[in-house]
Structure formats: C-alpha cells, structure tokens
Design a protein around this motif. Structure first.
Motif, short mmCIF file in Angstrom:
data_model
loop_
_atom_site.label_atom_id
_atom_site.label_comp_id
_atom_site.label_asym_id
_atom_site.label_seq_id
_atom_site.Cartn_x
_atom_site.Cartn_y
_atom_site.Cartn_z
N ASN A 182 10.41 -16.84 -27.96
CA ASN A 182 11.14 -17.87 -27.21
C ASN A 182 10.30 -18.45 -26.07
O ASN A 182 10.84 -19.03 -25.14
CB ASN A 182 12.46 -17.31 -26.71
CG ASN A 182 13.45 -17.15 -27.85
OD1 ASN A 182 13.90 -18.13 -28.42
ND2 ASN A 182 13.75 -15.91 -28.21
N GLY A 183 8.99 -18.26 -26.13
CA GLY A 183 8.08 -18.91 -25.20
C GLY A 183 7.76 -18.17 -23.92
O GLY A 183 7.05 -18.70 -23.07
N GLY A 184 8.24 -16.95 -23.75
CA GLY A 184 7.97 -16.19 -22.53
C GLY A 184 6.81 -15.23 -22.70
O GLY A 184 6.28 -15.06 -23.79
N LYS A 185 6.42 -14.63 -21.59
CA LYS A 185 5.37 -13.62 -21.60
C LYS A 185 5.96 -12.29 -21.17
O LYS A 185 7.00 -12.23 -20.52
CB LYS A 185 4.24 -14.03 -20.66
CG LYS A 185 3.49 -15.25 -21.17
CD LYS A 185 2.29 -15.54 -20.33
CE LYS A 185 1.58 -16.78 -20.90
NZ LYS A 185 0.37 -17.09 -20.15
N THR A 188 -2.80 -15.11 -23.45
CA THR A 188 -2.23 -13.79 -23.75
C THR A 188 -0.71 -13.83 -23.63
O THR A 188 -0.16 -14.34 -22.66
CB THR A 188 -2.81 -12.73 -22.79
OG1 THR A 188 -4.22 -12.67 -22.98
CG2 THR A 188 -2.21 -11.37 -23.05
N ASP A 189 -0.03 -13.31 -24.65
CA ASP A 189 1.43 -13.27 -24.69
C ASP A 189 2.00 -12.02 -24.04
O ASP A 189 3.03 -12.05 -23.38
CB ASP A 189 1.93 -13.32 -26.14
CG ASP A 189 1.48 -14.56 -26.88
OD1 ASP A 189 1.69 -15.66 -26.35
OD2 ASP A 189 0.90 -14.41 -27.98
N ILE A 190 1.33 -10.90 -24.27
CA ILE A 190 1.81 -9.59 -23.81
C ILE A 190 0.65 -8.89 -23.13
O ILE A 190 -0.43 -8.73 -23.72
CB ILE A 190 2.33 -8.74 -24.99
CG1 ILE A 190 3.49 -9.46 -25.69
CG2 ILE A 190 2.76 -7.36 -24.50
CD1 ILE A 190 3.88 -8.86 -27.02
N ILE A 191 0.86 -8.47 -21.88
CA ILE A 191 -0.17 -7.75 -21.13
C ILE A 191 0.30 -6.30 -20.99
O ILE A 191 1.37 -6.04 -20.46
CB ILE A 191 -0.40 -8.37 -19.74
CG1 ILE A 191 -0.80 -9.84 -19.89
CG2 ILE A 191 -1.46 -7.58 -18.98
CD1 ILE A 191 -0.81 -10.60 -18.58
N ILE A 199 6.54 -15.06 -16.88
CA ILE A 199 6.91 -13.68 -17.22
C ILE A 199 8.43 -13.61 -17.36
O ILE A 199 9.15 -13.92 -16.42
CB ILE A 199 6.44 -12.69 -16.15
CG1 ILE A 199 4.92 -12.74 -15.97
CG2 ILE A 199 6.89 -11.26 -16.48
CD1 ILE A 199 4.13 -12.37 -17.19
N LYS A 200 8.90 -13.22 -18.53
CA LYS A 200 10.33 -13.12 -18.78
C LYS A 200 10.81 -11.69 -18.96
O LYS A 200 11.99 -11.42 -18.92
CB LYS A 200 10.71 -13.93 -20.02
CG LYS A 200 10.39 -15.40 -19.93
CD LYS A 200 11.28 -16.06 -18.90
CE LYS A 200 11.03 -17.55 -18.87
NZ LYS A 200 11.79 -18.22 -17.85
#
Length: 159
Positions: free
Chosen positions: A75-78, A118-121, A136-137
């Motif tokens: 849904n476009g968040g990180k 980067t999507d997920i850190i 950041i969601k």
C-alpha cells in the motif's frame, strides 16, 4: 486456512512471492489468524496503534511480521524492523529476502545495505541513526525479555 489463502485474502494488491506460499509446510493456527486480523485492522485504521505479539522461538512471529510488512509495502508505505542483536537482525533479513520480493535494507554496526528505494529496513539500534526515512507506516521492534527464550514483537503503526 492455509497460510497461502490467508496471505492472498489480506494483501491488496498482492505482490508476487519469491517462494510460493503454497510450498510452506504449515498453516496459521487460530491464534496466529486472530493476531493477523487484529494487525490488519490496525493498519487499515487512521489511528496510531501499538500491538504486542509474543511467543516462544518458532511460534510464527517472523511470519506475522512478514505478512504485516507486506500489507504496508503493498500500500505504498515503508517498514522499519529493529532487532536486539546483529545475529537476529541478520536472521530476520534472510527470512524477508526468502519470502518477499521487496527491496530490503540491513543496518547493523557491521553492515549497511541500503538503497534509496528500500521498502523494508531491518537492523539493530543502528537504525536510530539513519536520516531522512520518509513514509514509515510500520515499526516492528523485536525484543527478548529478561534473557529468557520468550521474545516479543511490538508493532507500531501510524497513518
């Protein structure tokens, strides 16, 4: 429900998985399904929420994290995932690489694998020193309590 069916029913739009979910050799139990439903309700609300997921090693907490993170990224968040040790951060990183198609970053004292998209850190407290992380969601904090084998994951969501 099989893990695959639950994942497909909750993720919109559905991202392709690197390892097909139907090849997993387990199903989510009733408690895991309940937790996923609660987390998805949190993610879909406009309120900030804090949720605690706890369980023994091997109880499915990382898969719950993968599913929650997938929902956010789709849904476009990180997403940020913070682990208490470099070893655990590396293990979580490997699981996310194995089961998701996303751009995954790793930040520890000894590693810095990070791209602009980067999507997920995933990392240790070293994440706290990063600058300019937008959108950041979901923040997931994996922690070990009192040196026991029980661990817990805190999910913090903000719209």
């Amino acid at each position: 429900k099989l893990f695959r069916d639950l994942l497909l029913s909750l993720l919109k739009p559905i991202a392709p998985m690197k390892k097909p979910p139907h090849s997993l050799s387990f199903t989510l139990n009733e408690q895991q399904q309940h937790v996923m439903n609660d987390i998805y309700k949190d993610l879909e609300s406009n309120e900030t929420s804090i949720r605690l997921v706890h369980g023994e090693v091997g109880s499915g907490k990382t898969m719950i994290s993968i599913m929650a993170a997938s929902k956010v990224v789709n849904n476009g968040g990180k997403v940020i995932i913070m682990a208490p040790t470099t070893l655990l951060a590396n293990q979580i990183y490997e699981k996310f690489l194995q089961y998701t198609p996303y751009n995954i970053g790793l930040i520890t004292n000894s590693n810095k694998i990070l791209k602009e998209d980067t999507d997920i850190i995933i990392g240790t407290h070293a994440i706290l020193f990063l600058d300019n992380i937008d959108n950041i969601k979901l923040v997931i904090i994996d922690e070990i309590k009192n040196g026991k084998m029980k661990s817990q994951i805190r999910c913090i969501t903000k719209k």
